[in-house]
Write an enzyme that holds these catalytic residues in place. Structure first.
Site: not given
Ligand code: GLA
Length: 383
Positions: A35-37, A123, A127, A129, A173, A222
Protein backbone atom coordinates in the site's frame (compact mmCIF):
# COMPACT_ATOMS: atom_id res chain seq x y z
CA UNK A 1 3.85 -32.64 -21.93
CA UNK A 2 4.90 -29.13 -20.88
CA UNK A 3 2.30 -26.43 -20.42
CA UNK A 4 3.80 -24.46 -23.30
CA UNK A 5 3.43 -27.46 -25.55
CA UNK A 6 -0.18 -28.03 -24.49
CA UNK A 7 -0.90 -24.38 -25.16
CA UNK A 8 0.59 -24.55 -28.63
CA UNK A 9 -1.41 -27.70 -29.40
CA UNK A 10 -4.65 -26.05 -28.31
CA UNK A 11 -3.78 -23.06 -30.50
CA UNK A 12 -3.31 -25.34 -33.51
CA UNK A 13 -6.55 -27.18 -32.76
CA UNK A 14 -8.66 -24.02 -32.57
CA UNK A 15 -6.99 -21.74 -35.08
CA UNK A 16 -5.77 -24.39 -37.57
CA UNK A 17 -2.24 -22.94 -37.79
CA UNK A 18 0.91 -22.93 -35.68
CA UNK A 19 1.42 -19.89 -33.45
CA UNK A 20 4.09 -17.41 -34.54
CA UNK A 21 5.34 -17.07 -30.99
CA UNK A 22 4.79 -18.03 -27.38
CA UNK A 23 5.59 -15.61 -24.55
CA UNK A 24 5.21 -15.63 -20.80
CA UNK A 25 5.06 -13.13 -17.95
CA UNK A 26 5.42 -13.95 -14.25
CA UNK A 27 3.23 -13.28 -11.22
CA UNK A 28 4.83 -11.67 -8.18
CA UNK A 29 5.23 -11.75 -4.47
CA UNK A 30 5.99 -8.62 -2.49
CA UNK A 31 8.64 -8.98 0.21
CA UNK A 32 7.86 -5.65 1.83
CA UNK A 33 6.27 -2.30 0.96
CA UNK A 34 2.52 -2.76 0.69
CA UNK A 35 0.00 0.00 0.00
CA UNK A 36 2.91 2.28 -0.75
CA UNK A 37 2.94 2.16 -4.56
CA UNK A 38 -0.09 4.40 -5.09
CA UNK A 39 1.45 6.80 -2.57
CA UNK A 40 4.58 7.25 -4.72
CA UNK A 41 6.52 5.15 -2.23
CA UNK A 42 8.82 2.12 -2.26
CA UNK A 43 8.04 -1.56 -2.87
CA UNK A 44 10.33 -4.60 -2.84
CA UNK A 45 8.75 -7.42 -4.85
CA UNK A 46 10.18 -10.40 -6.74
CA UNK A 47 8.80 -12.04 -9.88
CA UNK A 48 7.94 -15.70 -9.22
CA UNK A 49 8.03 -18.89 -11.24
CA UNK A 50 4.28 -18.91 -11.83
CA UNK A 51 3.32 -17.30 -15.11
CA UNK A 52 0.74 -16.52 -17.76
CA UNK A 53 1.60 -18.07 -21.13
CA UNK A 54 0.36 -16.74 -24.45
CA UNK A 55 0.67 -18.30 -27.90
CA UNK A 56 -0.12 -15.82 -30.65
CA UNK A 57 -0.15 -15.09 -34.37
CA UNK A 58 -0.70 -11.82 -36.14
CA UNK A 59 -3.76 -11.34 -38.35
CA UNK A 60 -4.08 -9.15 -41.39
CA UNK A 61 -7.30 -7.53 -40.18
CA UNK A 62 -8.21 -5.84 -36.89
CA UNK A 63 -9.91 -8.80 -35.28
CA UNK A 64 -8.65 -10.22 -31.96
CA UNK A 65 -9.64 -13.83 -31.27
CA UNK A 66 -8.90 -15.20 -27.82
CA UNK A 67 -8.93 -18.77 -26.60
CA UNK A 68 -9.03 -19.03 -22.79
CA UNK A 69 -7.75 -22.51 -22.03
CA UNK A 70 -8.34 -22.22 -18.28
CA UNK A 71 -11.94 -21.10 -18.77
CA UNK A 72 -13.14 -24.30 -20.44
CA UNK A 73 -11.47 -23.37 -23.75
CA UNK A 74 -13.88 -20.48 -24.25
CA UNK A 75 -13.38 -18.60 -27.48
CA UNK A 76 -14.20 -14.90 -27.84
CA UNK A 77 -13.49 -12.21 -30.37
CA UNK A 78 -13.69 -8.46 -30.84
CA UNK A 79 -12.55 -5.82 -33.31
CA UNK A 80 -9.79 -3.38 -32.43
CA UNK A 81 -11.98 -0.41 -33.34
CA UNK A 82 -15.01 -1.66 -31.40
CA UNK A 83 -13.95 -2.52 -27.85
CA UNK A 84 -16.54 -2.89 -25.08
CA UNK A 85 -16.54 -3.93 -21.45
CA UNK A 86 -18.09 -7.39 -21.04
CA UNK A 87 -19.64 -7.79 -17.58
CA UNK A 88 -20.09 -11.53 -18.11
CA UNK A 89 -16.55 -12.43 -19.15
CA UNK A 90 -14.11 -10.71 -16.81
CA UNK A 91 -11.13 -12.53 -18.31
CA UNK A 92 -11.90 -11.02 -21.70
CA UNK A 93 -11.87 -7.51 -20.25
CA UNK A 94 -8.19 -7.88 -19.46
CA UNK A 95 -7.51 -8.52 -23.13
CA UNK A 96 -9.83 -5.77 -24.34
CA UNK A 97 -8.50 -3.24 -21.79
CA UNK A 98 -4.87 -4.03 -22.48
CA UNK A 99 -5.28 -3.90 -26.24
CA UNK A 100 -7.20 -0.63 -25.97
CA UNK A 101 -4.50 0.93 -23.77
CA UNK A 102 -1.79 -0.34 -26.13
CA UNK A 103 -3.60 1.02 -29.17
CA UNK A 104 -3.62 4.50 -27.61
CA UNK A 105 0.18 4.62 -27.90
CA UNK A 106 0.43 2.36 -30.96
CA UNK A 107 -2.63 2.97 -33.14
CA UNK A 108 -1.28 0.82 -35.98
CA UNK A 109 -1.27 -2.53 -34.17
CA UNK A 110 -2.91 -5.36 -36.08
CA UNK A 111 -5.33 -8.03 -34.92
CA UNK A 112 -4.15 -11.35 -33.52
CA UNK A 113 -5.17 -14.88 -32.67
CA UNK A 114 -4.30 -15.62 -29.07
CA UNK A 115 -4.42 -18.65 -26.80
CA UNK A 116 -3.80 -18.17 -23.09
CA UNK A 117 -3.16 -20.36 -20.08
CA UNK A 118 -1.33 -19.90 -16.80
CA UNK A 119 -0.04 -21.19 -13.51
CA UNK A 120 -0.47 -18.09 -11.32
CA UNK A 121 -3.16 -18.98 -8.76
CA UNK A 122 -6.11 -16.68 -9.43
CA UNK A 123 -7.58 -14.50 -6.72
CA UNK A 124 -4.68 -15.27 -4.37
CA UNK A 125 -3.07 -11.84 -4.56
CA UNK A 126 -0.10 -13.05 -6.62
CA UNK A 127 -0.91 -10.79 -9.59
CA UNK A 128 -2.35 -13.19 -12.10
CA UNK A 129 -4.02 -10.24 -13.83
CA UNK A 130 -0.87 -8.12 -14.08
CA UNK A 131 1.00 -11.11 -15.49
CA UNK A 132 -1.81 -11.56 -18.04
CA UNK A 133 -1.56 -7.90 -19.10
CA UNK A 134 2.22 -7.99 -19.37
CA UNK A 135 2.15 -11.24 -21.37
CA UNK A 136 -0.40 -9.69 -23.75
CA UNK A 137 1.73 -6.57 -24.22
CA UNK A 138 4.79 -8.73 -24.82
CA UNK A 139 2.91 -10.76 -27.45
CA UNK A 140 1.55 -7.70 -29.27
CA UNK A 141 4.92 -5.95 -29.06
CA UNK A 142 6.68 -8.89 -30.70
CA UNK A 143 4.00 -9.50 -33.33
CA UNK A 144 3.96 -5.83 -34.33
CA UNK A 145 7.66 -5.18 -33.72
CA UNK A 146 7.05 -2.40 -31.23
CA UNK A 147 10.03 -1.11 -29.25
CA UNK A 148 8.35 -1.17 -25.83
CA UNK A 149 10.44 -1.25 -22.66
CA UNK A 150 9.44 -2.68 -19.28
CA UNK A 151 8.35 0.62 -17.74
CA UNK A 152 6.18 1.49 -20.73
CA UNK A 153 4.65 -1.99 -20.70
CA UNK A 154 3.85 -1.66 -16.99
CA UNK A 155 2.21 1.73 -17.50
CA UNK A 156 0.04 0.35 -20.30
CA UNK A 157 -0.97 -2.63 -18.11
CA UNK A 158 -1.82 -0.32 -15.23
CA UNK A 159 -3.84 1.89 -17.55
CA UNK A 160 -5.88 -1.16 -18.63
CA UNK A 161 -6.67 -1.89 -14.96
CA UNK A 162 -7.42 1.71 -14.01
CA UNK A 163 -9.38 2.83 -17.05
CA UNK A 164 -11.03 -0.33 -18.33
CA UNK A 165 -11.17 -3.13 -15.75
CA UNK A 166 -12.02 -0.61 -13.02
CA UNK A 167 -9.33 -1.43 -10.48
CA UNK A 168 -7.50 1.56 -9.06
CA UNK A 169 -4.23 -0.32 -8.48
CA UNK A 170 -0.71 1.10 -8.37
CA UNK A 171 2.22 0.18 -10.63
CA UNK A 172 4.01 -2.49 -8.57
CA UNK A 173 2.47 -5.66 -10.01
CA UNK A 174 2.91 -4.79 -13.68
CA UNK A 175 6.39 -3.41 -13.20
CA UNK A 176 7.80 -6.43 -11.42
CA UNK A 177 6.15 -8.77 -13.94
CA UNK A 178 7.99 -6.81 -16.64
CA UNK A 179 11.34 -6.14 -14.98
CA UNK A 180 11.91 -8.85 -12.35
CA UNK A 181 15.25 -10.63 -12.25
CA UNK A 182 16.21 -14.18 -11.51
CA UNK A 183 17.19 -14.72 -7.84
CA UNK A 184 16.72 -11.04 -7.08
CA UNK A 185 14.24 -8.76 -5.38
CA UNK A 186 13.59 -5.35 -6.94
CA UNK A 187 13.28 -2.08 -5.10
CA UNK A 188 11.00 0.15 -7.09
CA UNK A 189 10.70 3.83 -6.35
CA UNK A 190 7.13 4.52 -7.43
CA UNK A 191 7.79 8.26 -7.63
CA UNK A 192 10.22 8.11 -10.55
CA UNK A 193 9.91 4.40 -11.47
CA UNK A 194 13.64 3.78 -10.96
CA UNK A 195 14.71 0.30 -9.84
CA UNK A 196 17.50 -1.30 -7.82
CA UNK A 197 18.05 -5.00 -7.30
CA UNK A 198 19.26 -7.12 -4.39
CA UNK A 199 20.26 -10.76 -4.68
CA UNK A 200 18.28 -13.06 -2.43
CA UNK A 201 20.41 -15.23 -0.14
CA UNK A 202 21.22 -18.45 -1.98
CA UNK A 203 20.07 -20.77 0.77
CA UNK A 204 16.66 -19.12 1.16
CA UNK A 205 13.35 -19.72 -0.59
CA UNK A 206 10.27 -17.66 -1.16
CA UNK A 207 7.72 -19.76 0.66
CA UNK A 208 4.23 -18.48 -0.15
CA UNK A 209 1.26 -19.63 1.87
CA UNK A 210 -2.21 -19.04 0.47
CA UNK A 211 -4.66 -18.62 3.34
CA UNK A 212 -7.51 -19.49 0.96
CA UNK A 213 -9.61 -16.89 2.71
CA UNK A 214 -12.36 -15.87 0.30
CA UNK A 215 -11.41 -12.34 -0.56
CA UNK A 216 -14.45 -10.11 -0.28
CA UNK A 217 -14.59 -6.31 -0.39
CA UNK A 218 -11.09 -6.23 -1.77
CA UNK A 219 -11.72 -3.59 -4.37
CA UNK A 220 -13.96 -1.35 -2.31
CA UNK A 221 -11.71 -1.45 0.78
CA UNK A 222 -8.65 -0.92 -1.39
CA UNK A 223 -10.23 2.20 -2.84
CA UNK A 224 -11.21 3.44 0.63
CA UNK A 225 -7.59 3.08 1.84
CA UNK A 226 -6.33 4.85 -1.23
CA UNK A 227 -8.77 7.72 -0.75
CA UNK A 228 -7.77 8.05 2.93
CA UNK A 229 -4.10 8.33 1.99
CA UNK A 230 -4.87 10.92 -0.65
CA UNK A 231 -6.93 12.90 1.87
CA UNK A 232 -3.95 13.16 4.23
CA UNK A 233 -1.62 14.20 1.38
CA UNK A 234 -4.14 16.89 0.43
CA UNK A 235 -4.30 18.11 4.02
CA UNK A 236 -0.55 18.77 3.84
CA UNK A 237 -0.89 20.26 0.37
CA UNK A 238 1.40 17.60 -1.02
CA UNK A 239 1.01 15.49 -4.17
CA UNK A 240 1.32 12.24 -2.20
CA UNK A 241 2.29 10.80 1.20
CA UNK A 242 5.84 10.36 -0.10
CA UNK A 243 6.36 14.08 0.54
CA UNK A 244 4.95 13.86 4.09
CA UNK A 245 7.42 13.10 6.91
CA UNK A 246 6.61 11.37 10.18
CA UNK A 247 7.39 14.58 12.09
CA UNK A 248 4.82 16.47 9.99
CA UNK A 249 2.22 13.83 10.76
CA UNK A 250 3.02 13.98 14.48
CA UNK A 251 2.61 17.74 14.53
CA UNK A 252 -0.80 17.49 12.88
CA UNK A 253 -2.04 14.65 15.07
CA UNK A 254 -4.43 16.74 17.09
CA UNK A 255 -6.08 18.16 14.00
CA UNK A 256 -6.40 15.02 11.91
CA UNK A 257 -8.90 12.19 12.33
CA UNK A 258 -7.03 9.47 14.32
CA UNK A 259 -8.00 6.87 11.70
CA UNK A 260 -6.33 8.94 8.97
CA UNK A 261 -3.25 9.35 11.16
CA UNK A 262 -2.93 5.56 11.43
CA UNK A 263 -3.36 5.04 7.71
CA UNK A 264 -0.72 7.63 6.86
CA UNK A 265 1.63 6.37 9.58
CA UNK A 266 1.60 2.95 7.98
CA UNK A 267 2.58 4.33 4.57
CA UNK A 268 5.30 6.63 5.88
CA UNK A 269 6.91 4.01 8.14
CA UNK A 270 6.54 1.29 5.49
CA UNK A 271 8.58 3.37 3.06
CA UNK A 272 11.41 3.60 5.58
CA UNK A 273 11.25 -0.15 6.26
CA UNK A 274 11.26 -0.98 2.55
CA UNK A 275 14.40 1.03 1.83
CA UNK A 276 16.03 -0.54 4.89
CA UNK A 277 15.03 -4.00 3.65
CA UNK A 278 16.90 -3.47 0.39
CA UNK A 279 20.06 -2.75 2.40
CA UNK A 280 19.43 -5.72 4.70
CA UNK A 281 19.17 -8.03 1.68
CA UNK A 282 22.23 -6.52 0.03
CA UNK A 283 24.16 -7.20 3.23
CA UNK A 284 22.55 -10.65 3.73
CA UNK A 285 21.38 -9.40 7.12
CA UNK A 286 18.48 -11.80 7.64
CA UNK A 287 17.95 -10.78 11.23
CA UNK A 288 17.31 -7.19 10.18
CA UNK A 289 15.02 -8.43 7.39
CA UNK A 290 13.13 -10.51 9.93
CA UNK A 291 12.40 -7.51 12.16
CA UNK A 292 11.46 -5.31 9.23
CA UNK A 293 8.98 -7.86 7.90
CA UNK A 294 7.47 -8.35 11.36
CA UNK A 295 7.06 -4.59 11.82
CA UNK A 296 5.54 -4.29 8.37
CA UNK A 297 2.95 -6.94 9.17
CA UNK A 298 2.07 -5.27 12.47
CA UNK A 299 1.67 -1.94 10.74
CA UNK A 300 -0.57 -3.44 8.02
CA UNK A 301 -2.66 -5.19 10.68
CA UNK A 302 -2.97 -2.38 13.21
CA UNK A 303 -2.56 0.91 11.36
CA UNK A 304 -3.73 0.01 7.88
CA UNK A 305 -6.23 -2.70 8.90
CA UNK A 306 -5.98 -4.86 5.79
CA UNK A 307 -5.24 -8.27 7.35
CA UNK A 308 -7.73 -10.94 8.45
CA UNK A 309 -7.60 -13.14 11.59
CA UNK A 310 -6.52 -16.12 9.44
CA UNK A 311 -3.63 -14.19 7.91
CA UNK A 312 -2.54 -12.86 11.33
CA UNK A 313 -2.68 -16.39 12.70
CA UNK A 314 -0.55 -17.79 9.85
CA UNK A 315 2.07 -15.09 10.35
CA UNK A 316 2.19 -15.67 14.10
CA UNK A 317 2.42 -19.44 13.63
CA UNK A 318 5.24 -19.26 11.10
CA UNK A 319 7.14 -16.57 13.01
CA UNK A 320 7.29 -18.85 16.06
CA UNK A 321 9.18 -21.49 14.08
CA UNK A 322 11.20 -19.13 11.93
CA UNK A 323 12.46 -16.84 14.68
CA UNK A 324 14.98 -14.40 13.22
CA UNK A 325 16.33 -16.92 10.72
CA UNK A 326 13.82 -15.63 8.16
CA UNK A 327 10.97 -13.16 7.78
CA UNK A 328 7.20 -13.49 7.44
CA UNK A 329 4.35 -11.11 6.69
CA UNK A 330 1.19 -10.69 4.66
CA UNK A 331 1.84 -9.81 1.04
CA UNK A 332 -0.08 -7.79 -1.55
CA UNK A 333 -3.35 -5.96 -1.16
CA UNK A 334 -4.58 -7.87 1.91
CA UNK A 335 -8.08 -8.97 3.02
CA UNK A 336 -7.00 -12.59 2.70
CA UNK A 337 -4.66 -13.83 0.03
CA UNK A 338 -1.12 -14.91 0.84
CA UNK A 339 1.63 -14.74 3.40
CA UNK A 340 5.28 -14.56 2.31
CA UNK A 341 7.89 -16.33 4.39
CA UNK A 342 11.50 -15.77 3.41
CA UNK A 343 12.68 -19.13 4.66
CA UNK A 344 16.02 -20.95 4.90
CA UNK A 345 15.79 -24.09 2.76
CA UNK A 346 16.60 -26.18 5.80
CA UNK A 347 13.48 -24.92 7.59
CA UNK A 348 10.93 -25.35 4.79
CA UNK A 349 9.88 -28.79 5.97
CA UNK A 350 9.36 -27.65 9.56
CA UNK A 351 7.30 -24.64 8.48
CA UNK A 352 5.10 -26.76 6.21
CA UNK A 353 4.50 -29.18 9.07
CA UNK A 354 3.53 -26.49 11.53
CA UNK A 355 1.00 -25.14 9.02
CA UNK A 356 -0.39 -28.60 8.24
CA UNK A 357 -0.80 -29.37 11.92
CA UNK A 358 -2.44 -26.17 13.03
CA UNK A 359 -3.96 -23.98 10.35
CA UNK A 360 -6.98 -26.05 9.41
CA UNK A 361 -7.86 -26.93 13.00
CA UNK A 362 -7.67 -23.30 13.97
CA UNK A 363 -9.44 -21.71 11.00
CA UNK A 364 -11.41 -24.42 9.23
CA UNK A 365 -9.52 -23.59 6.03
CA UNK A 366 -6.81 -25.53 4.25
CA UNK A 367 -3.74 -23.55 3.25
CA UNK A 368 -1.95 -24.03 -0.08
CA UNK A 369 1.80 -23.79 0.01
CA UNK A 370 3.95 -22.70 -2.94
CA UNK A 371 7.72 -23.00 -2.96
CA UNK A 372 8.93 -20.26 -5.28
CA UNK A 373 12.06 -18.78 -6.78
CA UNK A 374 12.60 -15.28 -8.09
CA UNK A 375 12.54 -15.26 -11.89
CA UNK A 376 13.04 -12.93 -14.83
CA UNK A 377 10.34 -10.53 -15.90
CA UNK A 378 8.96 -10.55 -19.44
CA UNK A 379 10.81 -7.37 -20.43
CA UNK A 380 14.05 -8.12 -18.59
CA UNK A 381 16.98 -6.76 -20.52
CA UNK A 382 20.31 -8.51 -20.45
CA UNK A 383 22.52 -6.05 -18.66
C1 GLA B 1 -2.44 -4.73 -5.07
C2 GLA B 1 -2.25 -3.64 -6.11
C3 GLA B 1 -0.83 -3.07 -6.05
C4 GLA B 1 -0.47 -2.65 -4.62
C5 GLA B 1 -0.79 -3.78 -3.64
C6 GLA B 1 -0.57 -3.38 -2.20
O1 GLA B 1 -1.62 -5.82 -5.39
O2 GLA B 1 -2.48 -4.15 -7.41
O3 GLA B 1 -0.71 -1.98 -6.94
O4 GLA B 1 -1.12 -1.48 -4.26
O5 GLA B 1 -2.11 -4.25 -3.79
O6 GLA B 1 0.76 -3.14 -1.97
Amino acid sequence: MSLRHQLEQAFVKHFAKTPELTVQAPGRVNLIGDHTDYNQGFVLPAAINFATYIAASKRNDNKVRVLAIDYGEQLAEFELNNIHFDPKRMWLNYVAGTVQALAKSYPNIQGADIAVTGTVPQGAGLSSSASFEIALIKAFAELNQLAIDGVQAALIGQQAENDFVGCNCGIMDQLISALGRENQAMLLDCRDLSVQYATLPQDMTLLIINSNVKRGLVDSEYNVRRAQCEQVARYFNQPSLRQVGLHMLKQAETELDPLLVRRARHVITENTRTEAALKALQQSDIKAMSYLMADSHRSLAEDFAVTTPEIDYLVELIAKTLGTQGGVRMTGGGFGGCVIALTPQAMVEAICQVIERNYQTHTGLKASIYLCQATNGAFRQNN
